[in-house]
Design an enzyme around this catalytic site. Structure first.
Site, PDB file in Angstrom:
ATOM      1  N   GLY A   1      11.042   2.274   3.655  1.00 26.23           N
ATOM      2  CA  GLY A   1      10.690   0.896   3.341  1.00 26.23           C
ATOM      3  C   GLY A   1       9.323   0.780   2.682  1.00 26.23           C
TER       4      GLY A   1
ATOM      5  N   VAL B   1       5.376  -0.583   2.633  1.00 28.77           N
ATOM      6  CA  VAL B   1       4.332  -0.808   3.622  1.00 28.77           C
ATOM      7  C   VAL B   1       3.271  -1.733   3.037  1.00 28.77           C
ATOM      8  CG1 VAL B   1       2.652   0.256   5.137  1.00 28.77           C
ATOM      9  CG2 VAL B   1       4.735   1.483   4.538  1.00 28.77           C
TER      10      VAL B   1
ATOM     11  N   ILE C   1       0.821  -1.225   0.000  1.00 25.37           N
ATOM     12  CA  ILE C   1       0.000   0.000   0.000  1.00 25.37           C
ATOM     13  C   ILE C   1       0.845   1.262   0.000  1.00 25.37           C
ATOM     14  CG2 ILE C   1      -2.110  -0.941   1.003  1.00 25.37           C
ATOM     15  CD1 ILE C   1      -1.113   0.096   3.724  1.00 25.37           C
TER      16      ILE C   1
ATOM     17  N   GLY D   1       8.112   4.123   0.845  1.00 18.89           N
ATOM     18  CA  GLY D   1       8.643   5.380   1.374  1.00 18.89           C
ATOM     19  C   GLY D   1      10.138   5.329   1.456  1.00 18.89           C
ATOM     20  N   GLY D   2      10.681   6.401   2.004  1.00 20.43           N
ATOM     21  CA  GLY D   2      12.122   6.510   2.127  1.00 20.43           C
ATOM     22  C   GLY D   2      12.692   5.427   3.012  1.00 20.43           C
TER      23      GLY D   2
ATOM     24  N   ASP E   1      11.006  13.671   9.522  1.00 23.15           N
ATOM     25  CA  ASP E   1      10.381  13.572   8.202  1.00 23.15           C
ATOM     26  C   ASP E   1       8.879  13.864   8.316  1.00 23.15           C
ATOM     27  OD1 ASP E   1      10.349  13.250   5.484  1.00 23.15           O
ATOM     28  OD2 ASP E   1      10.329  11.062   5.525  1.00 23.15           O
TER      29      ASP E   1
ATOM     30  N   LYS F   1       5.563  -2.550   7.971  1.00 21.35           N
ATOM     31  CA  LYS F   1       6.621  -1.880   7.209  1.00 21.35           C
ATOM     32  C   LYS F   1       7.833  -2.783   7.127  1.00 21.35           C
ATOM     33  CE  LYS F   1       7.662   2.332   6.447  1.00 21.35           C
ATOM     34  NZ  LYS F   1       7.656   3.755   6.588  1.00 21.35           N
TER      35      LYS F   1
END
Ligand SMILES: *[C@@H]1O[C@H](CO)[C@@H](O)[C@H](O)[C@H]1NC(C)=O
Ligand SMILES: *[C@@H]1O[C@H](CO)[C@@H](O)[C@H](O)[C@H]1NC(C)=O
Ligand SMILES: *[C@@H]1O[C@H](CO)[C@@H](O)[C@H](O)[C@H]1NC(C)=O
Ligand SMILES: *[C@@H]1O[C@H](CO)[C@@H](O)[C@H](O)[C@H]1NC(C)=O
Ligand SMILES: *[C@@H]1O[C@H](CO)[C@@H](O)[C@H](O)[C@H]1NC(C)=O
Ligand SMILES: *[C@@H]1O[C@H](CO)[C@@H](O)[C@H](O)[C@H]1NC(C)=O
Length: 936
Positions: free
Chosen positions: A654, A656, A648, A651-652, A785, A670
């Site tokens: 890993g 998800v 789904i 990201g930076g 972040d 994650k």
């Protein structure tokens, strides 16, 4: 007379002298004994305490006409030591005993009750400890004055024995470790004039009994945890002259106070009071101090408030007050502090303030004030701080400012001031901070500015200043911070700036400066330099390159440097001494390279050890599951669901996956990156856990970080259920958030229409989550972040902060050449990232400001419409500077009636995104500011 009889007489005389009659002997002995247990640095106190002096002449002793001691006053004598109350109270005639404000210690023993005639007992402000003997003191029924505060006595509930002391007029129990509720019976102490219970741990509501104490003149209950409203009947306390209930959690309106016409000092600050300020306050004829900051008051201030007595202090900051600033607060010539920041006041500054000779601080920033500043205000002789920032004031800075000899801080930023900065400002010789940024000031900078020897900070960015930067600026020897960015300054950078030894930050970007960068700047120890977007030419001095960040010199096509990725080379090697260039490079670069090599070596060494260790203890693929919240699933169930169909998000840190358990419960899992390997991109991907791609072993810091993060529990922070690790992979199992991220809701096709209530709920919820991370944990968790895609929404659109602390985990987990060091996301990165890797909470706050901007404008952090090189922050700051209209920036889909509130949130966002970290408020303050905007 026989010699015997003479000697007998002499002997009896001597005996008479040495042993005076018994009534006199006891007090003398007692006091001399007391003297031996005390010592003092105030050498004069006890010089009179000796046998040669009548006891009634001892310092601190008072006798009646029959030479009987009635008072002992040793207060403020810098005494240390202990007091034997058993002995002291053998002087039964004592009516007053004051030992206040010393450094006495030890306990108060029950035999203090032998001082039966005591009317006045003052032991306050010492270091007495232990349990206070309430049962004994309750026997001193003639006490009218009992003062015990500011001693570290043992914790106690409110002592009921006090109610024996029916003659009490003064009861001072401030800072006495009293907890629990204030008893209803307090109402029986009908003689009380003065009641002080501040700085304890009192909870619960103000007792109704309090309303019976109609003789009260002073009531102080500040710094407790009292709740509820002013009880009905509180208005009976018509003799009150001083009322302080500040720093509690009292609520409701303050209409009960409207009959307290004798009030001189009213302190209600830091509570949750709401409603309007009763118009009757405007008729309080004795009012001198009025402080109600940090509440939720609405409506207008009474026009005549403070116009009667010698009004000297008002602080109504951080409420939701509106209307005009009362015109007569300075009328009686004593006013020194006018603090009205962060409200909604409108109109102009009253003309009468031009005569406010006594004024020291005038702070009205962050309101909706407009108009010109009455001329005389600029020259008020005692004024130290003028803060008119963030309003819509206009007109010029008066030439009178030269007479403001006390003025240290001049804050006019974010207004519409225009015209030239008068030369006379250089005569305001106390100036330390000048912040005039984001106005419409024009003309040249005063050539005499060098006379400001105390000037520490000069902010003129975002105006229309032109002409050259005066050479004399270099004579402002105390300067630390110069920002002249975004003006039309031309000519050369004065070489004199290089002589300001303490200069730390220099921003001259976005001007029309030309010529070479003076070599003198090399001697500065700058932590920030920005000369970008000018017309500078020639080589950038070597030492500046070291301090600069990538963009420091950008936008100056004529600049060059021989060793910079961002700038062209200066000249063909043949023109310079090539050998020297290399030598320099090695000299500077050499140690750095060495340090780096060493670091890498250490890292490799450490890692190989860890690996070894793992090999010994663990089998190859044994999974280690650390569970932090009670949940019922096993790792097998989870591992099987890690397949591309369930992906789904990426990201930076890993991939998800959404995992639906047999029981129907959904989780988000994650799969953390390792060494830049993207699991999802691998071929031969299989759902079998053992087939997960081989990764490098984790480091022990990883576990420590995960355990720390899992202890974080807050309704606005995504729950970390568990961590599943083996030698090869790290999985983090989180609660699943069904409405995706705020980014999705705002910017993708799936977006659902968000009403104002929902947007507000998201803003405040996310703020609280981040506040918790910053202030609520054992050590602050810096997110690193913060962005709208890391704010997830549950099925009720409640926001929760996700991916917190991952940057730290990644660091703990990475190997030396990992490319996945999170430094934030483009569009959200605070400017200081450019020149320091020392990330603080304030960097998160910048990013949060960007999120608030997205939420209020509906725009992405970076959009083509903002213009070249502009992001949402510069766009909004620029729009407000040029148009001064915040409401116009609000997302058109926010209903009209909520636009003003949305504009207020934007104003907060602007503060969050101030260029310098120190100017940004803390999350705690941000939450408070947002709470004040709460929709009704
Ligand atoms: C006691 O004090 C009084 C007034 O200060 C002074 O006149 C008197 O001489 C003192 N007595 C002695 C014995 O010092
Ligand atoms: C002083 O002593 C006299 C005679 O003993 C007595 O009448 C008087 O009340 C005493 N005064 C005080 C203030 O104690
Ligand atoms: C005790 O003495 C101090 C000055 O040393 C004075 O301020 C205070 O009023 C005196 N207290 C009484 C009860 O007389
Ligand atoms: C005075 O009180 C202390 C502490 O309770 C006790 O130790 C001492 O014996 C008492 N002295 C007298 C004479 O009662
Ligand atoms: C209290 O004062 C009254 C009169 O002032 C006196 O008669 C009485 O004895 C005192 N009580 C005590 C316990 O000393
Ligand atoms: C408010 O009161 C609490 C005690 O209830 C105290 O710890 C805290 O320091 C006070 N805050 C301020 C700003 O004085």
């Amino acid at each position: 007379m026989s010699p015997e009889s003479i000697s007998g007489l002499l002997l009896s005389l001597i005996i008479f002298i040495i042993i005076p009659p018994s009534t006199q002997s006891d007090p003398l002995k007692t006091l001399l004994k007391l003297k031996t247990t005390l010592s003092n640095s105030n050498i004069h106190t006890f010089t009179t305490w000796n046998h040669n002096n009548p006891i009634c002449n001892f310092t601190g002793v008072t006798c009646n006409i029959n030479n009987t001691i009635t008072e002992l006053n040793l207060s403020q004598q810098q005494l240390t030591g202990t007091v034997d109350f058993n002995s002291l109270c053998s002087i039964q005639s004592l009516k007053k005993l004051s030992l206040a404000t010393n450094h006495l210690h030890g306990t108060i023993t029950p035999n203090i009750s032998h001082c039966t005639n005591l009317q006045h007992l003052d032991l306050a402000d010492n270091s007495f400890s232990g349990q206070f003997p309430w049962k004994s003191v309750a026997k001193l029924i003639n006490l009218t004055y009992l003062s015990l505060g500011d001693n570290p006595f043992d914790k106690t509930q409110f002592p009921l024995e006090i109610f024996n002391l029916q003659n009490l007029q003064t009861l001072y129990l401030t800072n006495c470790s009293i907890s629990g509720m204030i008893p209803e019976k307090l109402g029986t102490l009908a003689s009380l004039h003065r009641l002080e219970l501040s700085d304890n741990s009192l909870v619960g509501e103000l007792p109704i009994g309090l309303t019976k104490l109609t003789n009260l003149q002073v009531l102080e209950l500040y710094d407790n945890r009292l709740t509820g409203v002013f009880p009905t009947g509180f208005g009976n306390l018509v003799n009150l002259s001083k009322l302080d209930v500040s720093n509690n959690t009292l609520e409701g309106d303050v209409n009960e106070l409207k009959t307290l016409t004798r009030l001189e000092s009213l302190q209600l600050f830091e509570n949750k009071f709401s409603g309007a300020i009763p118009v009757e306050f405007g008729e309080f004829k004795f009012l001198r101090e009025f402080s109600i900051y940090k509440n939720k008051f609405t409506g207008e201030l009474p026009e005549k408030i403070g116009s009667w007595a010698e009004f000297e202090f008002i602080d109504v900051s951080e409420n939701m007050l509106s209307g005009a600033i009362p015109p007569d607060m300075c009328k009686n010539g004593k006013m020194y502090d006018i603090l009205m920041l962060q409200n909604n006041f409108s109109g102009s500054l009253p003309e009468s303030y031009a005569n406010c000779w006594s004024l020291e601080r005038l702070r009205v920033s962050n309101n909706s004030l407009s108009g010109r500043i009455p001329d005389g205000i600029w020259s008020l002789p005692r004024l130290k701080l003028i803060d008119l920032a963030m309003n819509q004031f206009e007109g010029e800075v008066s030439t009178n400012i030269g007479e403001a000899k006390s003025l240290a801080q001049l804050f006019l930023f974010n207004n519409r001031f225009s015209g030239e900065l008068p030369e006379e400002i250089s005569e305001a010789s106390s100036l330390v901070e000048i912040k005039l940024m984001y106005n419409q000031l024009s003309g040249g900078l005063p050539a005499t500015i060098g006379e400001l020897k105390k000037l520490n900070s000069l902010h003129l960015e975002g105006n229309f200043f032109s002409g050259e930067i005066p050479e004399s600026l270099g004579s402002c020897v105390s300067l630390n911070d110069i920002n002249l960015a975004g003006n039309f300054l031309s000519g050369k950078i004065p070489a004199s700036l290089g002589s300001i030894r303490g200069l730390n930050s220099l921003n001259l970007s976005g001007n029309k400066l030309s010529g070479e960068i003076p070599a003198s700047l090399s001697s500065l120890k700058l932590s920030f330099i920005d000369l970008s977007n000018n017309m500078l030419i020639g080589p950038v001095p070597e030492s500046l390159l070291a301090e600069a960040y990538g963009g420091s010199f950008a936008g100056n096509p004529g600049l060059c440097a021989d060793r910079s990725k961002n700038l062209g080379r200066c000249s063909p090697v043949s023109h310079r001494s090539g050998g020297l260039g290399v030598a320099k490079y090695c000299f500077i670069g050499g140690p750095l390279v060495l340090v780096l090599l060493l670091l890498i070596a250490c890292f490799i060494l450490k890692r190989s050890k860890v690996k070894k260790c793992n090999n010994v203890t663990d089998g190859d693929f044994s999974w280690d599951m650390k569970q932090f919240h009670v949940i019922s699933f096993d790792e097998g169930e989870i591992l099987q669901s890690l397949k591309p169909d369930n992906l789904i998000g990426k990201g930076g840190s890993g991939n998800v996956y959404k995992v639906e358990l047999g029981c129907g419960k959904k989780l988000a899992v994650k799969h953390m990156w390792r060494s830049g390997i993207d699991v999802g991109e691998r071929k031969n991907y299989s759902s079998s856990a053992t087939m997960l791609p081989k990764q490098k072993s984790r480091l022990p810091e990883y576990d420590a970080e995960v355990v720390a993060l899992s202890s974080i529990r807050h309704v606005n922070v995504v729950k970390l259920y568990c961590s599943i690790t083996n030698e090869d992979a790290n999985l983090l199992v989180y609660e699943y958030m069904s409405n995706g991220s705020l980014w999705d809701q705002l910017h993708t096709y799936q977006k659902i229409e968000m009403g104002w209530d929902v947007r507000y709920k998201i803003a405040i919820g996310a703020a609280k989550g981040l506040e918790y991370l910053h202030h609520g944990c054992e050590r602050p968790v810096i997110h690193r972040d913060v962005k709208s895609s890391n704010i997830l929404l549950d099925k009720e659109m409640k926001p929760k902060i996700a991916d917190f602390g991952l940057a730290k985990i990644m660091q703990a987990n990475r190997d030396a050449n990992s490319s996945h060091v999170i430094v934030g996301t483009y569009g959200y990165i605070a400017p200081e990232y450019g020149y320091t890797f020392n990330v603080t909470e304030k960097s998160d706050i910048y990013s949060f400001g960007v999120v608030l901007m997205e939420l209020m404008t509906g725009k992405k952090p970076v959009e083509p419409e903002f213009g070249e090189n502009k992001d949402i922050v510069s766009w909004i700051h620029d729009e407000i500077r040029s148009k001064g209209n915040v409401v116009g920036l609000v997302d058109p889909s926010i209903p009209d009636e909520a636009k003003r509130d949305a504009a207020k949130v934007l104003t907060i966002a602007i503060r969050c995104t101030m260029r310098f970290p120190a100017q940004r408020p803390s999350m705690r303050i941000i939450v408070q500011m947002l709470e004040q905007i709460e929709p009704v």
